[in-house]
Design a protein around this motif. Structure first.
Motif, PDB file in Angstrom:
ATOM      1  N   ALA A 298      -1.934 -32.896  65.222  1.00 15.69           N
ATOM      2  CA  ALA A 298      -2.134 -33.139  66.659  1.00 15.69           C
ATOM      3  C   ALA A 298      -0.937 -33.869  67.251  1.00 15.69           C
ATOM      4  N   GLU A 303      -1.841 -26.940  65.908  1.00 12.36           N
ATOM      5  CA  GLU A 303      -3.288 -26.779  65.838  1.00 12.36           C
ATOM      6  C   GLU A 303      -3.868 -27.761  64.809  1.00 12.36           C
ATOM      7  N   THR A 305      -6.717 -28.087  63.428  1.00  9.24           N
ATOM      8  CA  THR A 305      -7.623 -27.534  62.422  1.00  9.24           C
ATOM      9  C   THR A 305      -6.943 -26.483  61.545  1.00  9.24           C
ATOM     10  N   GLU A 338     -16.314 -28.437  58.146  1.00  6.36           N
ATOM     11  CA  GLU A 338     -16.956 -28.961  59.350  1.00  6.36           C
ATOM     12  C   GLU A 338     -16.450 -30.362  59.669  1.00  6.36           C
ATOM     13  N   ARG A 341     -13.082 -30.083  61.427  1.00  2.00           N
ATOM     14  CA  ARG A 341     -13.232 -29.671  62.818  1.00  2.00           C
ATOM     15  C   ARG A 341     -13.811 -30.802  63.678  1.00  2.00           C
ATOM     16  N   ARG A 342     -14.745 -31.552  63.115  1.00  2.00           N
ATOM     17  CA  ARG A 342     -15.339 -32.663  63.861  1.00  2.00           C
ATOM     18  C   ARG A 342     -14.291 -33.746  64.128  1.00  2.00           C
ATOM     19  N   HIS A 343     -13.455 -34.040  63.150  1.00  2.00           N
ATOM     20  CA  HIS A 343     -12.416 -35.052  63.349  1.00  2.00           C
ATOM     21  C   HIS A 343     -11.371 -34.567  64.353  1.00  2.00           C
ATOM     22  N   ALA A 344     -11.084 -33.269  64.338  1.00  2.00           N
ATOM     23  CA  ALA A 344     -10.119 -32.724  65.301  1.00  2.00           C
ATOM     24  C   ALA A 344     -10.640 -32.894  66.720  1.00  2.00           C
ATOM     25  N   GLN A 345     -11.921 -32.679  66.937  1.00  2.00           N
ATOM     26  CA  GLN A 345     -12.496 -32.883  68.277  1.00  2.00           C
ATOM     27  C   GLN A 345     -12.392 -34.330  68.708  1.00  2.00           C
ATOM     28  N   LYS A 346     -12.589 -35.242  67.757  1.00  2.00           N
ATOM     29  CA  LYS A 346     -12.468 -36.671  68.082  1.00  2.00           C
ATOM     30  C   LYS A 346     -11.028 -37.037  68.438  1.00  2.00           C
ATOM     31  N   GLU A 348      -8.728 -35.052  69.626  1.00  2.00           N
ATOM     32  CA  GLU A 348      -8.356 -34.407  70.918  1.00  2.00           C
ATOM     33  C   GLU A 348      -9.161 -34.951  72.072  1.00  2.00           C
ATOM     34  N   ARG A 350     -12.414 -34.589  72.694  1.00  2.00           N
ATOM     35  CA  ARG A 350     -13.443 -33.698  73.215  1.00  2.00           C
ATOM     36  C   ARG A 350     -14.832 -34.163  72.833  1.00  2.00           C
TER      37      ARG A 350
END
Length: 350
Positions: A298, A303, A305, A338, A341-346, A348, A350
């Protein structure tokens, strides 16, 4: 003490003398007597209760010591056992079984096992952390050179990727590594044909990272490859590889300590490092490197993820079966994908 024994042949040693006299041992009315081989001259006599009788140890001759210090010795262990059995009954059999059982030896073994378990669970982790802190800069380089040299001789082959492809990945890798506190020069990317280890990537303690051609060909895009490389950078930054190597050396030292030889075996593990790749990272270490990959990707504007995407490709390709591939050392469970992906949302927001 009413049970008499039949005549038992052996040799008799006078008090404080090594002279051996062929003789015979017998008992009657609670008294023991040793006579010469012909049974004519008495050599020693004494109450049965006053005798010191050695325990049975295999085929070692039994010794019966009299109060005057003289000793009757015989190889007829069975006759002695039958006499003692008749003399003391079941109590003698119990004593004999306890002697053969050696409860003190069993207790000693239990204590040794408990000590080893304690060392492994408590002392070894503390020792590993101390070793990491005290490791001089030259040591990781020496270890990593030994590992890479061993792998090149036994498993890996020179890369067959196109030079332009290697150059492009290396450039992107250095841009990624430049965002770490250690800087780009602290890491070195090496390409190899994986052979039996297949699609894989792994980090060595000094920042050397090996990427196999098979993994590059399998990845769907550059972000998937970079996500793996960011993950391996995370292992180096958090010194997971160094801890893993010291742990392997510690286990080897513990085993060789029990076996009575410490030194060359530990040196082999530290310098050659062959045990490094046979041990998996802990789940906590893998999770820490996964999160680091997300954050570093990031930060680089890539990307986040990417690592999860590669895990999905490998999972689908190998049907989530462990083998000589990336999944065998970096298990790609659905929960782990999963979590990435959950950490990536955090990250970013989102």
């Amino acid at each position: 003490m009413g049970s008499d024994c039949p005549t038992i042949s052996g040799i008799w040693h006078p008090p404080r003398s090594s002279r051996a006299v062929p003789s015979r041992f017998t008992t009657a009315d609670g008294m023991a007597t040793v006579t010469d081989a012909e049974g004519e001259a008495a050599l020693a006599t004494g109450a049965v209760d006053s005798l010191a009788i050695s325990a049975r140890v295999g085929a070692v001759p039994r010794r019966i010591t009299f109060e005057d210090g003289s000793v009757f010795e015989t190889e007829d262990n069975d006759a002695i056992d039958r006499w003692l059995g008749a003399l003391y009954g079941r109590r003698a059999g119990l004593v004999h079984r306890l002697e053969r059982f050696h409860p003190r030896l069993v207790l000693f073994v239990v204590l040794i096992v408990a000590l080893c378990v304690g060392l492994y669970r408590y002392a070894l982790p503390i020792t590993v952390e101390a070793a990491v802190v005290l490791t001089p800069p030259a040591a990781p380089r020496l270890m990593s050179q030994g590992v890479l040299s061993s792998l090149d001789k036994a498993v890996l082959s020179p890369s067959r990727l196109e030079e332009a492809r290697r150059a492009a990945i290396t450039e992107e890798f250095r841009a990624l590594a430049a965002l770490t506190p250690e800087g780009a020069d602290a890491f070195e990317l090496n390409f190899r044909e994986g052979g039996i280890i297949g699609p894989n990537a792994f980090a060595l303690p000094d920042g050397t990272i090996i990427l196999t051609d098979e993994l590059v060909r399998l990845a769907r895009d550059d972000d998937a490859v970079l996500g793996v490389l960011a993950h391996e950078i995370g292992h180096v930054v958090h010194e997971h590889s160094l801890r893993r190597l010291y742990r392997a050396a510690g286990v080897t030292a513990l085993i060789m300590f029990i076996g009575g030889d410490v030194g060359s075996g530990v040196e082999e593990v530290l310098v050659q490092g062959s045990g490094l790749l046979t041990l998996s990272y802990s789940r906590a270490q893998e999770s820490e490197a996964d999160r680091y990959s997300v954050e570093l990707m990031a930060k680089a504007g890539r990307e986040p993820t990417g690592l999860a995407r590669l895990f999905e490709v490998l999972r689908d390709r190998y049907d989530d079966v462990s083998g000589n591939d990336f999944l065998s050392t970096h298990p790609a469970t659905p929960d782990r994908i999963e979590d990435i992906r959950r950490h990536a949302q955090k990250v970013e927001g989102r």
